[in-house]
Design a protein around this motif. Sequence first.
Motif, short mmCIF file in Angstrom:
data_model
loop_
_atom_site.label_atom_id
_atom_site.label_comp_id
_atom_site.label_asym_id
_atom_site.label_seq_id
_atom_site.Cartn_x
_atom_site.Cartn_y
_atom_site.Cartn_z
N GLU A 178 34.84 5.69 59.62
CA GLU A 178 33.75 6.14 58.75
C GLU A 178 33.76 7.66 58.61
O GLU A 178 33.61 8.20 57.50
CB GLU A 178 32.42 5.66 59.30
CG GLU A 178 31.23 5.96 58.39
CD GLU A 178 29.94 5.42 58.97
OE1 GLU A 178 29.61 5.78 60.12
OE2 GLU A 178 29.28 4.63 58.28
N GLU A 179 33.95 8.36 59.72
CA GLU A 179 34.00 9.82 59.66
C GLU A 179 35.20 10.31 58.87
O GLU A 179 35.14 11.32 58.17
CB GLU A 179 34.04 10.38 61.09
CG GLU A 179 32.73 10.19 61.84
CD GLU A 179 32.79 10.72 63.26
OE1 GLU A 179 33.93 11.03 63.73
OE2 GLU A 179 31.73 10.82 63.91
N TYR A 237 36.58 8.70 56.31
CA TYR A 237 36.21 8.53 54.90
C TYR A 237 35.36 9.70 54.43
O TYR A 237 35.59 10.28 53.36
CB TYR A 237 35.40 7.23 54.73
CG TYR A 237 36.21 5.97 54.55
CD1 TYR A 237 37.45 5.80 55.15
CD2 TYR A 237 35.71 4.91 53.80
CE1 TYR A 237 38.17 4.64 55.01
CE2 TYR A 237 36.42 3.74 53.65
CZ TYR A 237 37.66 3.61 54.26
OH TYR A 237 38.36 2.44 54.11
N GLN A 238 34.36 10.04 55.21
CA GLN A 238 33.44 11.10 54.82
C GLN A 238 34.15 12.45 54.71
O GLN A 238 33.86 13.25 53.80
CB GLN A 238 32.28 11.17 55.81
CG GLN A 238 31.37 9.95 55.74
CD GLN A 238 30.37 9.89 56.88
OE1 GLN A 238 30.53 10.57 57.90
NE2 GLN A 238 29.33 9.09 56.72
N THR A 239 35.10 12.70 55.62
CA THR A 239 35.87 13.95 55.55
C THR A 239 36.68 14.02 54.27
O THR A 239 36.71 15.05 53.59
CB THR A 239 36.81 14.06 56.77
OG1 THR A 239 36.03 14.12 57.96
CG2 THR A 239 37.68 15.30 56.68
N ILE A 258 36.16 12.44 51.44
CA ILE A 258 35.26 12.58 50.29
C ILE A 258 34.79 14.02 50.15
O ILE A 258 34.77 14.60 49.06
CB ILE A 258 34.07 11.61 50.42
CG1 ILE A 258 34.57 10.17 50.26
CG2 ILE A 258 32.99 11.92 49.39
CD1 ILE A 258 33.54 9.11 50.66
N ASN A 259 34.41 14.64 51.27
CA ASN A 259 33.96 16.03 51.23
C ASN A 259 35.08 16.98 50.81
O ASN A 259 34.84 17.98 50.15
CB ASN A 259 33.42 16.44 52.60
CG ASN A 259 32.11 15.77 52.94
OD1 ASN A 259 31.35 15.37 52.05
ND2 ASN A 259 31.83 15.62 54.23
N GLN A 268 36.87 2.05 47.53
CA GLN A 268 37.94 2.01 48.53
C GLN A 268 38.77 0.74 48.39
O GLN A 268 38.32 -0.28 47.88
CB GLN A 268 37.36 2.13 49.94
CG GLN A 268 36.38 1.03 50.33
CD GLN A 268 37.04 -0.22 50.88
OE1 GLN A 268 38.08 -0.13 51.53
NE2 GLN A 268 36.43 -1.37 50.66
N SER A 296 43.44 13.32 52.62
CA SER A 296 42.79 14.11 51.56
C SER A 296 43.78 14.58 50.51
O SER A 296 43.58 15.62 49.87
CB SER A 296 42.05 15.32 52.16
OG SER A 296 41.04 14.90 53.05
#
Length: 361
Positions: free
Chosen positions: A59-60, A62-64, A66-67, A175, A222
């Motif tokens: 989850e982290e 994914y968030q990284t 996206i950011n 995703q 990324s």
Amino acid sequence: MDASPSRGRRRGPARRSSLSLAAGVCALALAFGCAGPSPSPSGAPVQPNAVSQGTVDLEERYQTVINDVLPSVVQVATGDGLGSGIVYDGKGHIVTNAHVVGGAKSFEVTVATGEKALRASLVSSYPEQDLAVIRLDDVPDGLKAADFGTADEVQVGQIVLAMGSPLGLSSSVTQGIVSALGRTVSESRGGGGTGATLADMVQTSAAINPGNSGGALVNLESEVIGIPTLAATDPEPGGSAAPGIGFAIPVSTVRKVVDQIIENGRVTDSGRAALDITGRTVVDDDYRPAGVAVVTAGEGGAAEKAGLRAGDVITRVGDSRITTITSLSEALAAHKPGQKVQVTYVRSGAERTAEVTLGEI
């Protein structure tokens, strides 16, 4: 395989679908391991609110991603529709699909650094590969270019995120995984499509909806590995979109085309093979597609040099049977300019063959 570019470009108002919402929730539940209790190593069931460290780490991640990437994904609006784009460099160049820009020369671009739409102008469009480059008239402070990966990093089974503006919902993320590599697909000409045959496409299960076209397909490092462009459709008459089957232009093709457009204002080396003819699909006595008739063979072109002429009906290129213009384009997409191939054709009822040194689109 036919695919519909209109699946990547929004037209008309957004529609709500309970089925789509349910599918999205289910996919996220599976991805994050929250589909229900599962046994612990000791055999005892884990409580539903227990979350493994692996799930938290994913989850982290994914968030990284996206950011990192979402600030580089923009919404591109024309007079009759909208799509997505990716900031390519710090000079304001944005890459998108040719079918997103259509015949427009100027655009409104919404970037992540502000809600105010910015003006952009067309640099060049290359419909043969469904890519285009536009440039912001004024480059805002803080404009962030995306990090583009390399083709050899892309693997089947890899987790990917698709970012864009599906149904006009900017900064949206879906995703999935890389489902297959090296697909050859042909766009429809309806719905704003270019009719291009696209080789080496990345197939993905990440949802691609109207408005996603021109956005980013991103790995968990990324890096942009492709540009979502098409969603497959059922080939039956009146067929709808095939869920979970989308296609993205690979990063290697994106770099090749975009770098030429930025440097030269146009594509000077397509790397795409051609027979240098104009043709039309012909049918047999049962009205079934039976080949491609040569309408004109360009003077000094590949076909003309090999002895083909107007009226010849091409039925095979190498080992590929040719029945339609689309199948001819797909067969040529598997070859490179300068390669020699055997072309089978019919002239005055007699089958003939010719060795053709392929030209370039």
